[in-house]
Design a protein around this motif. Structure first.
Motif, PDB file in Angstrom:
ATOM      1  N   GLY A  99       4.490   3.716  11.063  1.00 20.18           N
ATOM      2  CA  GLY A  99       3.484   3.096  10.204  1.00 20.18           C
ATOM      3  C   GLY A  99       2.882   4.057   9.197  1.00 20.18           C
ATOM      4  N   THR A 100       2.688   5.311   9.590  1.00 20.12           N
ATOM      5  CA  THR A 100       2.100   6.304   8.673  1.00 20.12           C
ATOM      6  C   THR A 100       3.042   6.567   7.508  1.00 20.12           C
ATOM      7  N   LEU A 101       4.348   6.655   7.796  1.00 18.33           N
ATOM      8  CA  LEU A 101       5.334   6.871   6.732  1.00 18.33           C
ATOM      9  C   LEU A 101       5.393   5.652   5.804  1.00 18.33           C
ATOM     10  N   ILE A 102       5.370   4.460   6.372  1.00 20.98           N
ATOM     11  CA  ILE A 102       5.394   3.244   5.553  1.00 20.98           C
ATOM     12  C   ILE A 102       4.204   3.211   4.595  1.00 20.98           C
ATOM     13  N   LEU A 121       5.490  -8.037   0.646  1.00 20.73           N
ATOM     14  CA  LEU A 121       5.829  -6.877   1.481  1.00 20.73           C
ATOM     15  C   LEU A 121       6.211  -7.364   2.876  1.00 20.73           C
ATOM     16  N   ILE A 122       7.382  -6.940   3.340  1.00 19.25           N
ATOM     17  CA  ILE A 122       7.829  -7.278   4.696  1.00 19.25           C
ATOM     18  C   ILE A 122       8.056  -5.948   5.407  1.00 19.25           C
ATOM     19  N   LEU A 123       7.176  -5.638   6.339  1.00 17.47           N
ATOM     20  CA  LEU A 123       7.106  -4.287   6.903  1.00 17.47           C
ATOM     21  C   LEU A 123       7.331  -4.339   8.414  1.00 17.47           C
ATOM     22  N   GLN A 124       8.206  -3.456   8.890  1.00 21.34           N
ATOM     23  CA  GLN A 124       8.479  -3.396  10.329  1.00 21.34           C
ATOM     24  C   GLN A 124       8.297  -1.956  10.794  1.00 21.34           C
ATOM     25  N   PRO A 125       7.032  -1.601  11.122  1.00 24.22           N
ATOM     26  CA  PRO A 125       6.791  -0.251  11.644  1.00 24.22           C
ATOM     27  C   PRO A 125       7.223  -0.149  13.099  1.00 24.22           C
ATOM     28  N   ASN A 126       7.827   0.991  13.457  1.00 26.66           N
ATOM     29  CA  ASN A 126       8.201   1.220  14.862  1.00 26.66           C
ATOM     30  C   ASN A 126       6.985   1.597  15.704  1.00 26.66           C
ATOM     31  N   VAL A 127       6.050   2.298  15.090  1.00 26.84           N
ATOM     32  CA  VAL A 127       4.771   2.685  15.726  1.00 26.84           C
ATOM     33  C   VAL A 127       3.711   2.648  14.630  1.00 26.84           C
ATOM     34  N   GLY A 128       2.448   2.744  15.026  1.00 25.67           N
ATOM     35  CA  GLY A 128       1.370   2.853  14.037  1.00 25.67           C
ATOM     36  C   GLY A 128       1.153   1.593  13.211  1.00 25.67           C
ATOM     37  N   GLU A 129       1.304   0.443  13.857  1.00 27.99           N
ATOM     38  CA  GLU A 129       1.136  -0.834  13.143  1.00 27.99           C
ATOM     39  C   GLU A 129      -0.272  -0.977  12.557  1.00 27.99           C
ATOM     40  N   ALA A 130      -1.276  -0.479  13.292  1.00 27.72           N
ATOM     41  CA  ALA A 130      -2.667  -0.592  12.812  1.00 27.72           C
ATOM     42  C   ALA A 130      -2.863   0.154  11.486  1.00 27.72           C
TER      43      ALA A 130
END
Length: 233
Positions: A99-102, A121-130
């Motif tokens: 999520g931080t990189l996104i 925007l269609i975003l799929q974070p592996n971690v850090g969704e918040a």
């Protein structure tokens, strides 16, 4: 290759792409998503952005092999720098990163003028969704839908957002869990947060054993644990 061959995770991302979209897929990983969507006639044009030479070459090969070199452009570029004005991109997918990189990719794209604010925007974070939800709220985006799914022993969230004139303010709790996911509380969501509860409890024990206890961090984790326990009840 067709849409049915996509992983479940990428299928959910692809389902959120509007019909006829001009897509930029950032961190495209073999161009699987744009190729699959183009082959079923869902998108009209695509840019695949890759920052690493190996995946960039793999994406190029996949596009050529699929006979789509006239409709899908593959560019070696950092983040949204893969997008040019003449592409007229209206949809951006970023999947499979933290999520931080996104958020840093989106922030840089905004600063450098590649993100106009008119894109879905269609975003799929592996971690850090918040972190992703916090950035979207700060920048005036409305979350339209969220999905959560389990695949290969991992749990993924997909967040779809667009800029709106009037946007709803999310609470800290909604940013943490996801407003739609929190409202639905499906079995995958409950499984994820049960796992998170165990992990946070372990972290808390370690922090409280430290010679210098980081009080702010302890308070933050206790708050998160209180929310999780409330949701799991």
């Amino acid at each position: 290759m067709n849409e049915q061959e996509l992983s479940q995770r990428l299928t959910v991302v692809g389902n959120a792409v509007p019909k006829g979209a001009r897509l930029a897929d950032i961190g495209s990983d073999h161009a699987y998503l744009p190729v699959a969507l183009m082959l079923v006639g869902k998108i009209s044009y695509a840019v695949c952005g890759e920052v690493v030479v190996g995946p960039f070459q793999s994406a190029q090969k996949q596009v050529v092999k699929s006979g789509l070199a006239d409709k899908i452009v593959v560019r070696l570029a950092d983040g949204l720098a893969a997008i040019k004005k003449e592409d007229e991109i209206d949809t951006i997918t970023i999947a499979g990163m933290g999520g931080t990189l996104i958020t840093s990719i989106l922030e840089n794209g905004k600063t450098q003028g590649q993100l106009s604010g008119h894109e879905r925007l269609i975003l799929q974070p592996n971690v850090g969704e918040a972190n992703v939800r916090r950035w979207l709220q700060k920048e005036g985006y409305e979350i339209l839908t969220e999905s959560i799914l389990a695949e290969n022993d991992k749990i993924y969230e997909v967040i779809v957002a667009e800029k709106t004139v009037v946007k709803s303010q999310l609470t800290d709790k909604e940013i943490f869990f996801g407003p739609y996911l929190l409202a639905e509380k499906n079995s995958v969501f409950l499984k994820k947060w049960l796992q998170e509860q165990y992990a946070l409890e372990k972290v808390l024990i370690q922090l409280q054993k430290a010679k210098v206890v980081p009080e702010e961090k302890v308070i933050a984790i206790k708050q998160e644990l209180a929310w999780i326990k409330e949701v799991l009840e």
